[in-house]
Design a protein around this motif. Sequence first.
Motif, PDB file in Angstrom:
ATOM      1  N   ARG A 144      12.916   3.502  -2.105  1.00 42.59           N
ATOM      2  CA  ARG A 144      11.776   3.296  -1.259  1.00 42.59           C
ATOM      3  C   ARG A 144      10.943   2.005  -1.535  1.00 42.59           C
ATOM      4  O   ARG A 144      10.645   1.088  -0.517  1.00 42.59           O
ATOM      5  CB  ARG A 144      11.012   4.353  -1.160  1.00 42.59           C
ATOM      6  N   LEU A 145      10.894   1.971  -2.760  1.00 41.90           N
ATOM      7  CA  LEU A 145      10.111   0.892  -3.435  1.00 41.90           C
ATOM      8  C   LEU A 145      10.755  -0.616  -3.234  1.00 41.90           C
ATOM      9  O   LEU A 145      10.130  -1.355  -2.845  1.00 41.90           O
ATOM     10  CB  LEU A 145       9.680   1.089  -4.847  1.00 41.90           C
ATOM     11  N   TRP A 146      12.035  -0.623  -3.562  1.00 39.02           N
ATOM     12  CA  TRP A 146      12.848  -1.769  -3.552  1.00 39.02           C
ATOM     13  C   TRP A 146      12.570  -2.280  -1.765  1.00 39.02           C
ATOM     14  O   TRP A 146      12.534  -3.468  -1.474  1.00 39.02           O
ATOM     15  CB  TRP A 146      14.207  -1.826  -3.916  1.00 39.02           C
ATOM     16  N   ILE A 147      13.033  -1.225  -0.910  1.00 38.14           N
ATOM     17  CA  ILE A 147      12.986  -1.527   0.361  1.00 38.14           C
ATOM     18  C   ILE A 147      11.850  -2.191   0.849  1.00 38.14           C
ATOM     19  O   ILE A 147      11.731  -3.056   1.667  1.00 38.14           O
ATOM     20  CB  ILE A 147      13.255  -0.223   1.305  1.00 38.14           C
ATOM     21  N   ARG A 148      10.867  -1.593   0.631  1.00 37.51           N
ATOM     22  CA  ARG A 148       9.299  -1.969   0.880  1.00 37.51           C
ATOM     23  C   ARG A 148       8.810  -3.440   0.568  1.00 37.51           C
ATOM     24  O   ARG A 148       8.542  -4.400   1.026  1.00 37.51           O
ATOM     25  CB  ARG A 148       8.027  -1.000   0.498  1.00 37.51           C
ATOM     26  N   LEU A 149       9.278  -3.567  -1.128  1.00 27.58           N
ATOM     27  CA  LEU A 149       8.865  -4.595  -1.755  1.00 27.58           C
ATOM     28  C   LEU A 149       9.518  -5.861  -1.303  1.00 27.58           C
ATOM     29  O   LEU A 149       9.001  -7.207  -1.081  1.00 27.58           O
ATOM     30  CB  LEU A 149       9.103  -4.813  -3.216  1.00 27.58           C
ATOM     31  N   VAL A 192       2.500   6.703  -5.674  1.00 28.78           N
ATOM     32  CA  VAL A 192       1.798   5.284  -5.025  1.00 28.78           C
ATOM     33  C   VAL A 192       2.427   4.935  -3.947  1.00 28.78           C
ATOM     34  O   VAL A 192       2.252   5.000  -2.760  1.00 28.78           O
ATOM     35  CB  VAL A 192       1.439   4.161  -5.999  1.00 28.78           C
ATOM     36  N   CYS A 193       3.851   4.577  -4.039  1.00 27.79           N
ATOM     37  CA  CYS A 193       4.558   4.125  -2.869  1.00 27.79           C
ATOM     38  C   CYS A 193       5.444   5.450  -2.237  1.00 27.79           C
ATOM     39  O   CYS A 193       6.469   5.370  -2.261  1.00 27.79           O
ATOM     40  CB  CYS A 193       5.689   3.071  -3.398  1.00 27.79           C
ATOM     41  N   THR A 194       4.480   6.408  -1.730  1.00 29.06           N
ATOM     42  CA  THR A 194       5.185   7.479  -1.346  1.00 29.06           C
ATOM     43  C   THR A 194       5.648   7.329   0.035  1.00 29.06           C
ATOM     44  O   THR A 194       5.507   6.387   0.738  1.00 29.06           O
ATOM     45  CB  THR A 194       4.071   8.684  -0.989  1.00 29.06           C
ATOM     46  N   HIS A 199      -0.345   4.501  -0.818  1.00 24.34           N
ATOM     47  CA  HIS A 199      -1.575   4.073  -1.277  1.00 24.34           C
ATOM     48  C   HIS A 199      -1.686   2.466  -1.664  1.00 24.34           C
ATOM     49  O   HIS A 199      -1.955   1.938  -2.490  1.00 24.34           O
ATOM     50  CB  HIS A 199      -2.109   4.747  -2.792  1.00 24.34           C
ATOM     51  N   CYS A 200      -1.341   1.830  -0.396  1.00 20.86           N
ATOM     52  CA  CYS A 200      -1.330   0.470  -0.595  1.00 20.86           C
ATOM     53  C   CYS A 200      -2.605  -0.212  -0.950  1.00 20.86           C
ATOM     54  O   CYS A 200      -2.589  -1.356  -1.622  1.00 20.86           O
ATOM     55  CB  CYS A 200      -0.817  -0.025   0.668  1.00 20.86           C
ATOM     56  N   SER A 201      -3.694   0.548  -0.475  1.00 23.57           N
ATOM     57  CA  SER A 201      -4.823  -0.444  -0.678  1.00 23.57           C
ATOM     58  C   SER A 201      -5.353  -0.555  -2.265  1.00 23.57           C
ATOM     59  O   SER A 201      -5.772  -1.515  -2.713  1.00 23.57           O
ATOM     60  CB  SER A 201      -6.205   0.330  -0.192  1.00 23.57           C
ATOM     61  N   GLY A 202      -4.834   0.247  -3.038  1.00 25.87           N
ATOM     62  CA  GLY A 202      -5.052   0.099  -4.686  1.00 25.87           C
ATOM     63  C   GLY A 202      -3.659  -0.077  -5.051  1.00 25.87           C
ATOM     64  O   GLY A 202      -3.648  -0.269  -6.436  1.00 25.87           O
ATOM     65  N   CYS A 203      -2.505  -0.788  -4.470  1.00 28.58           N
ATOM     66  CA  CYS A 203      -1.578  -1.053  -5.061  1.00 28.58           C
ATOM     67  C   CYS A 203      -1.179  -2.420  -5.706  1.00 28.58           C
ATOM     68  O   CYS A 203      -1.859  -3.405  -5.023  1.00 28.58           O
ATOM     69  CB  CYS A 203      -0.365  -0.785  -4.220  1.00 28.58           C
ATOM     70  N   ALA A 204      -0.978  -2.448  -7.115  1.00 19.25           N
ATOM     71  CA  ALA A 204      -1.007  -3.794  -7.774  1.00 19.25           C
ATOM     72  C   ALA A 204       0.047  -4.609  -7.223  1.00 19.25           C
ATOM     73  O   ALA A 204       0.121  -5.611  -7.721  1.00 19.25           O
ATOM     74  CB  ALA A 204      -0.816  -3.463  -9.247  1.00 19.25           C
ATOM     75  N   HIS A 208       2.716  -9.035  -3.417  1.00 14.81           N
ATOM     76  CA  HIS A 208       4.426  -9.176  -3.531  1.00 14.81           C
ATOM     77  C   HIS A 208       4.876  -8.548  -2.672  1.00 14.81           C
ATOM     78  O   HIS A 208       6.073  -8.769  -2.422  1.00 14.81           O
ATOM     79  CB  HIS A 208       4.782  -8.867  -4.918  1.00 14.81           C
ATOM     80  N   CYS A 209       4.424  -7.464  -1.839  1.00 16.81           N
ATOM     81  CA  CYS A 209       5.141  -6.721  -0.961  1.00 16.81           C
ATOM     82  C   CYS A 209       5.318  -7.306   0.261  1.00 16.81           C
ATOM     83  O   CYS A 209       4.218  -7.220   1.185  1.00 16.81           O
ATOM     84  CB  CYS A 209       4.148  -5.229  -1.034  1.00 16.81           C
ATOM     85  N   LEU A 210       6.623  -7.361   0.709  1.00 10.25           N
ATOM     86  CA  LEU A 210       6.899  -7.714   2.098  1.00 10.25           C
ATOM     87  C   LEU A 210       6.519  -7.210   3.019  1.00 10.25           C
ATOM     88  O   LEU A 210       5.864  -7.477   4.162  1.00 10.25           O
ATOM     89  CB  LEU A 210       8.445  -8.219   1.874  1.00 10.25           C
TER      90      LEU A 210
HETATM   91  S1  SF4 Z   1       1.747  -2.360  -1.157  1.00 11.02           S
HETATM   92 FE1  SF4 Z   1       2.349  -1.309  -2.771  1.00 11.02          FE
HETATM   93  S2  SF4 Z   1       2.346   1.065  -2.092  1.00 11.02           S
HETATM   94 FE2  SF4 Z   1       2.075  -0.235  -0.325  1.00 11.02          FE
HETATM   95  S3  SF4 Z   1       4.293  -0.252   0.493  1.00 11.02           S
HETATM   96 FE3  SF4 Z   1       3.976  -1.842  -0.851  1.00 11.02          FE
HETATM   97  S4  SF4 Z   1       4.693  -1.462  -2.828  1.00 11.02           S
HETATM   98 FE4  SF4 Z   1       4.299   0.372  -1.644  1.00 11.02          FE
END
Ligand code: SF4
Length: 347
Positions: A144-149, A192-194, A199-204, A208-210
């Motif tokens: 899920r993390l790779w797919i979202r990033l 975090v990336c549930t 929890h995108c608002s506090g995501c480091a 970078h997240c597409l």
């Molecule tokens: S911003 Fe962070 S938590 Fe939100 S989808 Fe992207 S990687 Fe996941």
Amino acid sequence: MIASAAFQSILLTWYDQFGRKDLPWQRPRTPYRVWVSEIMLQQTQVSTVVPYFQRFMAAFPTVQVLAEAELDQVLSHWAGLGYYARARNLHRTATILVAEYGGKIPADLDALLRLPGIGRSTAGAILSLAFEQPAPILDGNVKRLWIRLHGIEDSLDTQAAERRLWSLSEHYLSQQRVADYTQALMDFGASVCTRARPHCSGCAFQSHCLAWRTGRVGMLPALRPRRNKPIKSSYWLLLCDGNNRFYLEQRPPIGVWAGLWAPPQWDSREELEKQCQNLGIQLENLVWLPARRHAFSHYLLRYTPALIKVFKPPSALHDRPACWLKPEDFPQLAVPAPVRRLLAELT
Ligand code: SF4
């Protein structure tokens, strides 16, 4: 695409602050405990696994003890966790480890992959968490993390998508703080990336997240087309004697709930009633209870229980091991969760 050094640095900084460091299999983090926990964690959440893991370790503290245990004992400690093939594989693997590896978990990818129940991601987790060897993992959280990033929209059912996700796991793999990095990946996806409400608002990784930058977080991973599961029917005979004990028999070694203990079952009401007549049970004394459902991974089971009080236990129904047991004694046996619940409710 974020550089792998930057990714590792952000992830490990997050882990130092928020990662899980006191899970029971981390204290102490031995290869045996890591292996058992990784098998339990397949398709199962940490909070569900923790009490099972603790009871399992108390009963089977070493590979040797696990290998020497009866399969029935192992299954009884698994009862309620589901996916029982995992418990059978754990037991088989323990006997192989004792016979071929001196009771040790091998620190070698090919050797791990030859053991029952260990796939590439589980092997990667064991190597990195238990032996500090850099090895990629790709569980559901990491996918899920790779797919979202990376804003990946491909169907996940294809081998090409699987290859692409594995290559990302390899690309970002850290050579330092190997165990922390793997644990951090798992924890980040789980907390975090549930799947729902990340929890995108506090995501480091936000910048970078597409998926976030293109407003597609809620759409990724793409949902698989929903397929209705087939429904199978089953009719259960609940024989209860004058001491509130129920008749359970051990299921065959192959098939659903293999080797577990459950009431006798048939595919049709007619077959159940015919068996009752053979046993001299008056059909008018059968109490048919409302049908219930239980979801397996590939189908829905619709089971209808028929209760009958008997004062003299009939002889065995099938040619299988059988026993009479009170629900409070079920912890001694591997009884599937739906059976436990049903019989506990009836008493
Ligand atoms: S911003 Fe962070 S938590 Fe939100 S989808 Fe992207 S990687 Fe996941």
